[in-house]
Scaffold this motif. Sequence first.
Motif, PDB file in Angstrom:
ATOM      1  N   TYR A 120       0.807  -1.213   0.000  1.00 43.96           N
ATOM      2  CA  TYR A 120       0.000   0.000   0.000  1.00 43.96           C
ATOM      3  C   TYR A 120       0.843   1.267   0.000  1.00 43.96           C
ATOM      4  N   ARG A 121       0.144   2.362  -0.301  1.00 40.68           N
ATOM      5  CA  ARG A 121       0.676   3.722  -0.187  1.00 40.68           C
ATOM      6  C   ARG A 121      -0.386   4.568   0.498  1.00 40.68           C
ATOM      7  N   ALA A 128      -7.669 -11.679  -4.905  1.00 33.80           N
ATOM      8  CA  ALA A 128      -6.718 -10.581  -5.096  1.00 33.80           C
ATOM      9  C   ALA A 128      -7.489  -9.375  -5.602  1.00 33.80           C
ATOM     10  N   GLY A 129      -6.998  -8.173  -5.262  1.00 30.58           N
ATOM     11  CA  GLY A 129      -7.667  -6.970  -5.736  1.00 30.58           C
ATOM     12  C   GLY A 129      -7.085  -5.721  -5.122  1.00 30.58           C
ATOM     13  N   LEU A 130      -7.911  -4.670  -5.102  1.00 32.62           N
ATOM     14  CA  LEU A 130      -7.538  -3.372  -4.540  1.00 32.62           C
ATOM     15  C   LEU A 130      -8.284  -3.143  -3.244  1.00 32.62           C
ATOM     16  N   GLY A 159      -6.670   1.956   8.380  1.00 30.16           N
ATOM     17  CA  GLY A 159      -5.406   1.695   9.060  1.00 30.16           C
ATOM     18  C   GLY A 159      -4.908   0.327   8.682  1.00 30.16           C
ATOM     19  N   THR A 160      -3.733  -0.018   9.172  1.00 30.36           N
ATOM     20  CA  THR A 160      -3.159  -1.315   8.814  1.00 30.36           C
ATOM     21  C   THR A 160      -3.391  -2.383   9.876  1.00 30.36           C
ATOM     22  N   THR A 180      -6.191  10.444   6.081  1.00 34.05           N
ATOM     23  CA  THR A 180      -5.351   9.565   5.287  1.00 34.05           C
ATOM     24  C   THR A 180      -5.913   8.154   5.299  1.00 34.05           C
ATOM     25  N   ALA A 181      -6.026   7.568   4.117  1.00 31.11           N
ATOM     26  CA  ALA A 181      -6.372   6.153   3.982  1.00 31.11           C
ATOM     27  C   ALA A 181      -5.139   5.451   3.405  1.00 31.11           C
ATOM     28  N   TYR A 182      -5.162   4.153   3.409  1.00 31.11           N
ATOM     29  CA  TYR A 182      -4.083   3.353   2.842  1.00 31.11           C
ATOM     30  C   TYR A 182      -4.650   2.600   1.659  1.00 31.11           C
TER      31      TYR A 182
END
Length: 135
Positions: free
Chosen positions: A8-9, A29-31, A36-37, A114-116
């Motif tokens: 991620y970014r 798999a995907g986006l 948060g993490t 902020t999102a990841y």
Amino acid sequence: GEEGAFAYRRLDGDGAVVARVDSGAAGEAGLMLRDGTAAGSPYAAVTLTPGGVRFDYRAAAGSDEQTAGTAAAGGPVWVKLVRDGDLVFGYTSATGADGGWSFLGSAVVPFGATAYAGMFVSSGSDTAAGSATFT
């Protein structure tokens, strides 16, 4: 839990992420956009699964996953997530071309400033690692 990975970014404010998922047949798999993490964080995701493409989300930390839309598709497939404040929209496309996107679903997900945003893969298994190809 299932074995998986999330590359991620930071996504500060509104925006979109797009990728082509070439494979991920053994799992998913995907986006994904996450608040948060940490495990259990709110998120939204567009996922290629063995059964098609799915838009899922978790609206609150630790809550159950919800599915807001599905579509029949196999890889490779283009996927897109669009963030507009706390609204997230999921799309899929066979070509990734402008005008060729199909709406999968939307959700309200409480992101901070902020999102990841990034790519993820999950094996669907507690004992095996997953793998996928993105372009």
